[in-house]
Design a protein around this motif. Structure first.
Motif, PDB file in Angstrom:
ATOM      1  N   LEU A  56     -39.295 -60.522   7.297  1.00 19.75           N
ATOM      2  CA  LEU A  56     -38.905 -59.468   8.222  1.00 19.75           C
ATOM      3  C   LEU A  56     -37.499 -59.015   7.879  1.00 19.75           C
ATOM      4  O   LEU A  56     -36.565 -59.819   7.883  1.00 19.75           O
ATOM      5  CB  LEU A  56     -38.945 -59.970   9.664  1.00 19.75           C
ATOM      6  N   LEU A  57     -37.345 -57.740   7.557  1.00 18.04           N
ATOM      7  CA  LEU A  57     -36.026 -57.164   7.288  1.00 18.04           C
ATOM      8  C   LEU A  57     -35.537 -56.462   8.546  1.00 18.04           C
ATOM      9  O   LEU A  57     -36.224 -55.578   9.089  1.00 18.04           O
ATOM     10  CB  LEU A  57     -36.100 -56.152   6.137  1.00 18.04           C
ATOM     11  N   ILE A  58     -34.380 -56.875   9.037  1.00 22.71           N
ATOM     12  CA  ILE A  58     -33.774 -56.280  10.221  1.00 22.71           C
ATOM     13  C   ILE A  58     -32.608 -55.414   9.763  1.00 22.71           C
ATOM     14  O   ILE A  58     -31.672 -55.908   9.128  1.00 22.71           O
ATOM     15  CB  ILE A  58     -33.284 -57.366  11.194  1.00 22.71           C
ATOM     16  N   PHE A  59     -32.660 -54.132  10.086  1.00 22.15           N
ATOM     17  CA  PHE A  59     -31.655 -53.187   9.611  1.00 22.15           C
ATOM     18  C   PHE A  59     -30.593 -52.931  10.681  1.00 22.15           C
ATOM     19  O   PHE A  59     -30.721 -53.380  11.831  1.00 22.15           O
ATOM     20  CB  PHE A  59     -32.322 -51.871   9.202  1.00 22.15           C
ATOM     21  N   THR A  60     -29.561 -52.208  10.297  1.00 24.13           N
ATOM     22  CA  THR A  60     -28.471 -51.875  11.210  1.00 24.13           C
ATOM     23  C   THR A  60     -29.037 -51.184  12.453  1.00 24.13           C
ATOM     24  O   THR A  60     -29.814 -50.232  12.360  1.00 24.13           O
ATOM     25  CB  THR A  60     -27.455 -50.947  10.525  1.00 24.13           C
ATOM     26  N   ARG A  61     -28.621 -51.655  13.601  1.00 27.68           N
ATOM     27  CA  ARG A  61     -29.138 -51.148  14.856  1.00 27.68           C
ATOM     28  C   ARG A  61     -28.665 -49.721  15.129  1.00 27.68           C
ATOM     29  O   ARG A  61     -27.504 -49.376  14.910  1.00 27.68           O
ATOM     30  CB  ARG A  61     -28.687 -52.058  16.000  1.00 27.68           C
ATOM     31  N   ALA A  62     -29.589 -48.897  15.602  1.00 27.18           N
ATOM     32  CA  ALA A  62     -29.231 -47.586  16.138  1.00 27.18           C
ATOM     33  C   ALA A  62     -28.983 -47.756  17.638  1.00 27.18           C
ATOM     34  O   ALA A  62     -29.124 -48.855  18.188  1.00 27.18           O
ATOM     35  CB  ALA A  62     -30.345 -46.580  15.883  1.00 27.18           C
ATOM     36  N   THR A  63     -28.620 -46.675  18.323  1.00 24.87           N
ATOM     37  CA  THR A  63     -28.285 -46.785  19.739  1.00 24.87           C
ATOM     38  C   THR A  63     -29.437 -47.315  20.571  1.00 24.87           C
ATOM     39  O   THR A  63     -29.263 -48.201  21.407  1.00 24.87           O
ATOM     40  CB  THR A  63     -27.852 -45.410  20.298  1.00 24.87           C
ATOM     41  N   SER A  64     -30.638 -46.798  20.325  1.00 20.41           N
ATOM     42  CA  SER A  64     -31.765 -47.141  21.194  1.00 20.41           C
ATOM     43  C   SER A  64     -32.905 -47.852  20.469  1.00 20.41           C
ATOM     44  O   SER A  64     -33.964 -48.058  21.046  1.00 20.41           O
ATOM     45  CB  SER A  64     -32.316 -45.865  21.843  1.00 20.41           C
ATOM     46  N   HIS A  65     -32.714 -48.221  19.210  1.00 21.75           N
ATOM     47  CA  HIS A  65     -33.761 -48.941  18.498  1.00 21.75           C
ATOM     48  C   HIS A  65     -33.176 -49.694  17.311  1.00 21.75           C
ATOM     49  O   HIS A  65     -32.031 -49.467  16.911  1.00 21.75           O
ATOM     50  CB  HIS A  65     -34.858 -47.977  18.014  1.00 21.75           C
TER      51      HIS A  65
ATOM     52  N   LEU B 164     -38.013 -63.460  -8.914  1.00 25.91           N
ATOM     53  CA  LEU B 164     -39.233 -62.716  -8.619  1.00 25.91           C
ATOM     54  C   LEU B 164     -38.946 -61.248  -8.342  1.00 25.91           C
ATOM     55  O   LEU B 164     -39.591 -60.370  -8.893  1.00 25.91           O
ATOM     56  CB  LEU B 164     -39.956 -63.349  -7.424  1.00 25.91           C
ATOM     57  N   TYR B 165     -37.967 -60.963  -7.480  1.00 27.36           N
ATOM     58  CA  TYR B 165     -37.602 -59.580  -7.189  1.00 27.36           C
ATOM     59  C   TYR B 165     -36.286 -59.547  -6.419  1.00 27.36           C
ATOM     60  O   TYR B 165     -35.793 -60.598  -5.961  1.00 27.36           O
ATOM     61  CB  TYR B 165     -38.698 -58.853  -6.389  1.00 27.36           C
ATOM     62  N   SER B 166     -35.722 -58.355  -6.288  1.00 22.12           N
ATOM     63  CA  SER B 166     -34.453 -58.164  -5.583  1.00 22.12           C
ATOM     64  C   SER B 166     -34.618 -57.130  -4.479  1.00 22.12           C
ATOM     65  O   SER B 166     -35.496 -56.257  -4.541  1.00 22.12           O
ATOM     66  CB  SER B 166     -33.357 -57.696  -6.552  1.00 22.12           C
ATOM     67  N   ILE B 167     -33.767 -57.216  -3.466  1.00 27.49           N
ATOM     68  CA  ILE B 167     -33.716 -56.237  -2.378  1.00 27.49           C
ATOM     69  C   ILE B 167     -32.275 -55.759  -2.283  1.00 27.49           C
ATOM     70  O   ILE B 167     -31.375 -56.548  -1.979  1.00 27.49           O
ATOM     71  CB  ILE B 167     -34.161 -56.851  -1.043  1.00 27.49           C
ATOM     72  N   SER B 168     -32.074 -54.500  -2.562  1.00 30.77           N
ATOM     73  CA  SER B 168     -30.723 -53.937  -2.548  1.00 30.77           C
ATOM     74  C   SER B 168     -30.649 -52.842  -1.488  1.00 30.77           C
ATOM     75  O   SER B 168     -31.163 -51.735  -1.693  1.00 30.77           O
ATOM     76  CB  SER B 168     -30.364 -53.372  -3.929  1.00 30.77           C
ATOM     77  N   ASP B 169     -30.064 -53.156  -0.345  1.00 31.18           N
ATOM     78  CA  ASP B 169     -29.929 -52.189   0.745  1.00 31.18           C
ATOM     79  C   ASP B 169     -28.802 -52.673   1.656  1.00 31.18           C
ATOM     80  O   ASP B 169     -28.936 -53.706   2.318  1.00 31.18           O
ATOM     81  CB  ASP B 169     -31.238 -52.071   1.532  1.00 31.18           C
ATOM     82  N   LYS B 170     -27.711 -51.938   1.694  1.00 29.18           N
ATOM     83  CA  LYS B 170     -26.548 -52.334   2.487  1.00 29.18           C
ATOM     84  C   LYS B 170     -26.808 -52.273   3.984  1.00 29.18           C
ATOM     85  O   LYS B 170     -26.007 -52.783   4.776  1.00 29.18           O
ATOM     86  CB  LYS B 170     -25.346 -51.468   2.120  1.00 29.18           C
ATOM     87  N   ASN B 171     -27.902 -51.647   4.390  1.00 24.17           N
ATOM     88  CA  ASN B 171     -28.222 -51.548   5.820  1.00 24.17           C
ATOM     89  C   ASN B 171     -29.019 -52.738   6.338  1.00 24.17           C
ATOM     90  O   ASN B 171     -29.255 -52.852   7.536  1.00 24.17           O
ATOM     91  CB  ASN B 171     -29.000 -50.257   6.096  1.00 24.17           C
ATOM     92  N   VAL B 172     -29.445 -53.629   5.435  1.00 23.33           N
ATOM     93  CA  VAL B 172     -30.161 -54.834   5.877  1.00 23.33           C
ATOM     94  C   VAL B 172     -29.147 -55.800   6.492  1.00 23.33           C
ATOM     95  O   VAL B 172     -28.201 -56.236   5.835  1.00 23.33           O
ATOM     96  CB  VAL B 172     -30.894 -55.512   4.704  1.00 23.33           C
ATOM     97  N   GLN B 173     -29.342 -56.124   7.764  1.00 27.26           N
ATOM     98  CA  GLN B 173     -28.427 -57.013   8.476  1.00 27.26           C
ATOM     99  C   GLN B 173     -28.890 -58.466   8.466  1.00 27.26           C
ATOM    100  O   GLN B 173     -28.077 -59.377   8.567  1.00 27.26           O
ATOM    101  CB  GLN B 173     -28.290 -56.546   9.934  1.00 27.26           C
TER     102      GLN B 173
END
Length: 463
Positions: free
Chosen positions: A241-250, A222-231
């Motif tokens: 829900l896509l959860i990305f690499t955490r920053a210090t405060s968010h 159906l489709y692809s998601i290409s993002d190395k920051n998706v954890q």
């Protein structure tokens, strides 16, 4: 926390994620089956006649007793296999049923199919002599069984999926299936997740950091998601829900339509600095976030409304089960099960429902398709004699999810069979059959409970 992302829920009601193993050995289950792979994402119906429903459930389970026994071990030593550990007895880790066939998967990787019509073993599902089956998934969309396997020829490093029509398996033609997702490199930490609610399959190729979504009906991409920051990706009805690499405060988050990958919302969730995140879970429009030694936060992503639950009231569970229609969720912690709503209120605590396994082995839990009942392998009452000839028996408890009331219980002391002596065609006594159950499944059409044990035996409980 992983879903049934064989990181692996073989039940018709769950997401199932299977993770490729970092390193595989025949003697250990590390990396094999995530303890929460059975978390169920099925709809729960609101029924008007609750009293009748409870009474009906009590009647359905009132006289259940041990009826049949099947053995996944081949006395001939699984002569088709090249792998010595497949020829040894091994505990049952997963049971699935479809169309009067019971599929039982042993920890060794052997999977057997048994007919309830003939009470005989139909076949073993291992197609190749070096195949180790890791997990099963019944695809109700096209009436097939999907097996997820690793192979000795590949050093057990990559997941391989195969689909076989149930009709072929009934005829003993277990090799009549065909491979799936051959283009995907599912090496650790890659995975495949089967989402029965949305009718989708999610794969992750760690080699190129690409997530792909397939249609569970015909396995088309159906489709692809290409993002190395998706954890991490969490799946709910209709959304991801896509959860990305955490920053210090968010932590950056995105919500996508699961049908076509369209971006629905992008936002940041504020975090306490220097505190690890215990979990982030998505439940329809509700986001659940818990950090170490902090309150549970329940966020409505539509309007950013925040509800907090004291960390002394809500402690980090080892697993969740979401009940979508009733807007409730189950939590599992320290052998106990609780029901919560999204106001952060404890709705139900189950009576007489102390789970047998301390690690929340959800292989020993089944929730009905209406999700009004939970069937679990529990500790037997302390006042009920449960030790016979050294065997310590537990109980199979059937409880109402909305009230917490125990409706029925399968105990060795209630059995009409002779408890100290095995039936002529059985290897186990009733007490032994209730000792250290390692897998449990409820066939709602036949009203039968199937359990597996450490010896690779499957027992049928029916009235």
């Amino acid at each position: 926390m992983e879903g049934k992302r064989i990181s692996l829920n073989p039940r018709p009601c769950c997401n199932r994620r299977v993770l490729a193993a970092k390193k595989w050995t025949s003697g250990r289950g590390d990396g094999f089956v995530n303890s929460v792979r059975k978390l169920m994402r099925r709809e729960i119906c609101s029924k008007r006649d609750r009293a009748f429903s409870m009474s009906n459930a009590q009647e359905r389970f009132a006289n259940i007793d041990l009826q049949d026994e099947y053995d996944t071990h081949d006395p001939k030593g699984h002569s088709f296999s090249q792998l010595p550990f497949l020829r040894k007895r091994s505990k049952i880790i997963e049971i699935v049923a479809a169309h009067d066939i019971i599929f039982a998967l042993a920890h060794s990787g052997i999977c057997a199919a048994f007919s309830r019509d003939t009470n005989e073993r139909i076949c073993f599902l291992n197609v190749c002599p070096d195949e180790v089956i890791r997990s099963l998934f019944y695809n109700k969309n096209n009436d097939s069984l999907i097996t997820v396997s690793v192979y000795a020829s590949d050093n057990f490093s990559s997941l391989k999926c195969r689909t076989t029509m149930i009709g072929y398996i009934k005829k003993g033609k277990h090799d009549a299936g065909f491979p799936l997702f051959e283009s995907e490199s599912l090496k650790w930490p890659g995975f495949v997740e089967f989402d029965d609610v949305n009718g989708k399959v999610l794969t992750y190729s760690a080699q190129d950091s690409i997530y792909k979504v397939f249609d569970l009906r015909n396995y088309s991409l159906l489709y692809s998601i290409s993002d190395k920051n998706v954890q991490e990706i969490k799946i709910s009805p209709g959304i991801m829900l896509l959860i990305f690499t955490r920053a210090t405060s968010h932590v950056p988050l995105k919500i996508l339509s699961i049908e076509d990958g369209t971006l629905l919302k992008s936002f940041n969730h504020l975090l306490h600095r220097n505190k690890k995140v215990d979990f982030i879970e998505q439940f329809n429009e509700k986001l659940l976030v818990k950090q170490e030694n902090e309150n549970l936060q329940i966020v409505d992503v539509r309007n950013s409304q925040l509800t907090e639950v004291s960390r002394t009231e809500f402690m980090t569970p080892s697993a969740f089960i979401f009940l979508y229609e009733n807007q409730l969720f189950l939590t599992f912690r320290n052998r106990t099960v609780s029901v919560w709503n999204f106001k952060g209120e404890l709705v139900t605590s189950f009576e007489d429902h102390l789970l047998w396994h301390p690690d929340c082995n959800t292989n020993n839990i089944y929730i009905t398709s209406d999700q009004d009942l939970i069937i679990s392998y529990c500790k037997a009452d302390s006042d009920v004699p449960s030790v016979v000839d050294g065997a310590i028996a537990g109980s199979i408890n059937i409880s109402n999810i909305l009230t917490g009331k125990c409706l029925a219980k399968i105990l060795a002391s209630n059995s009409k069979r002779r408890k100290n002596k095995a039936h002529a065609e059985f290897q186990c006594t009733v007490v032994q059959a209730l000792e250290d159950i390692t897998a449990l499944y409820y066939d709602e059409e036949r009203n039968e409970i199937y359990t597996g044990n450490m010896q690779g035996l499957v027992h049928v409980w029916s009235n």
